[in-house]
Design a protein around this motif. Sequence first.
Motif, PDB file in Angstrom:
ATOM      1  N   GLN A 118      50.516  31.921  33.681  1.00 38.97           N
ATOM      2  CA  GLN A 118      49.499  32.441  34.603  1.00 38.97           C
ATOM      3  C   GLN A 118      49.266  33.926  34.331  1.00 38.97           C
ATOM      4  N   TYR A 121      46.300  36.113  38.871  1.00 44.29           N
ATOM      5  CA  TYR A 121      46.871  35.430  40.031  1.00 44.29           C
ATOM      6  C   TYR A 121      45.892  34.373  40.530  1.00 44.29           C
ATOM      7  N   GLN A 122      46.423  33.209  40.914  1.00 39.89           N
ATOM      8  CA  GLN A 122      45.579  32.085  41.308  1.00 39.89           C
ATOM      9  C   GLN A 122      46.171  31.385  42.524  1.00 39.89           C
ATOM     10  N   ASN A 124      46.099  27.433  44.157  1.00 41.62           N
ATOM     11  CA  ASN A 124      45.704  26.027  44.051  1.00 41.62           C
ATOM     12  C   ASN A 124      45.335  25.542  45.452  1.00 41.62           C
ATOM     13  N   GLU A 125      44.042  25.488  45.722  1.00 41.19           N
ATOM     14  CA  GLU A 125      43.578  25.158  47.071  1.00 41.19           C
ATOM     15  C   GLU A 125      43.871  23.714  47.467  1.00 41.19           C
ATOM     16  N   LYS A 267      42.887  33.698  49.850  1.00 41.60           N
ATOM     17  CA  LYS A 267      41.939  33.628  48.746  1.00 41.60           C
ATOM     18  C   LYS A 267      41.262  34.974  48.529  1.00 41.60           C
ATOM     19  N   VAL A 270      43.776  37.412  46.897  1.00 44.07           N
ATOM     20  CA  VAL A 270      43.997  37.149  45.472  1.00 44.07           C
ATOM     21  C   VAL A 270      42.860  37.734  44.645  1.00 44.07           C
ATOM     22  N   ASN A 274      43.437  40.710  41.853  1.00 42.92           N
ATOM     23  CA  ASN A 274      43.037  40.599  40.446  1.00 42.92           C
ATOM     24  C   ASN A 274      42.066  41.702  40.048  1.00 42.92           C
TER      25      ASN A 274
END
Length: 280
Positions: A118, A121-122, A124-125, A267, A270, A274
């Motif tokens: 990764q 940064y993510q 996973n919804e 969300k 994040v 980024n």
Amino acid sequence: MVNFNGNIQETSGITIENNRGFLFGDSIFETVKVVEGKVLFAEDHYFRLMASMRICRMEIPMRFTLEFFEDEIIKLTESLPQSKAYRARFTVFRVGDGLYLPVSNEVQFIVTASENDQVAYQINEQAAYEMEIYKDAYVTKQLFSTLKTNNKMLHIAGSVFAQENGYDNCFLLNSEKNVIEALQSNIFMLMGNTLVTPPVSDGCLNGIMRKKILEIASAMPNISVEEKSISPFDLQKADEIFLTNVIKGIQPVTKYKKKSFQLHLAKEMVAQLNTVLNLA
């Protein structure tokens, strides 16, 4: 490959029979994320490491500068199979003989690293993330609880408990029965427009990502920020709960007991994180 005291080699060759980090947990560490040859939050990690060494009465070598800290990590990652991102750990341990009283305060260090898939940064919804409170032991409300030391038995036992019972993580309580952190993360709780996180004085880790999220949230016009104690009852009143550390970034909690949580602020955080770090 590892970096042992500045030398890149296949193994450290350290023997555990007289290693103070193994025998007494006489060791501290920083876990960092490296992206495209850059240590994220390097200055924050470095100064936390230096502060921890002083608190633990370790002798800080003159060569332990910020540049040295970064260079030794990058020296190792450049020797590994090429990857855009790595998880690295910089560990410092006191050397020499002695029992609880060491005969020397001199230190050695070892850097280890592994690939991280990764870069940015993510979140996973679609992934569920359920938590429970770990109640078999408590974090003491004192200075040493805020450090990243090798004394992590509570976190290990809590991780085993979570796995055995089908949870993704556990909340940890301090000796006053307040929620202070997760097994490997700091915690944030959104109630209305107020983002709450426990103060370091409650015994939680003085996290690097925690600091960054507080900075980002404080600049958001629609969010107020508070550092205050969180009771277990507060968790079920929250609109949103998320966890933070430098490797994962932000991990939303989707369920605690019968309460499900949204992830709108996570969300947004994040995305801003980024942007601040220029991560694609």
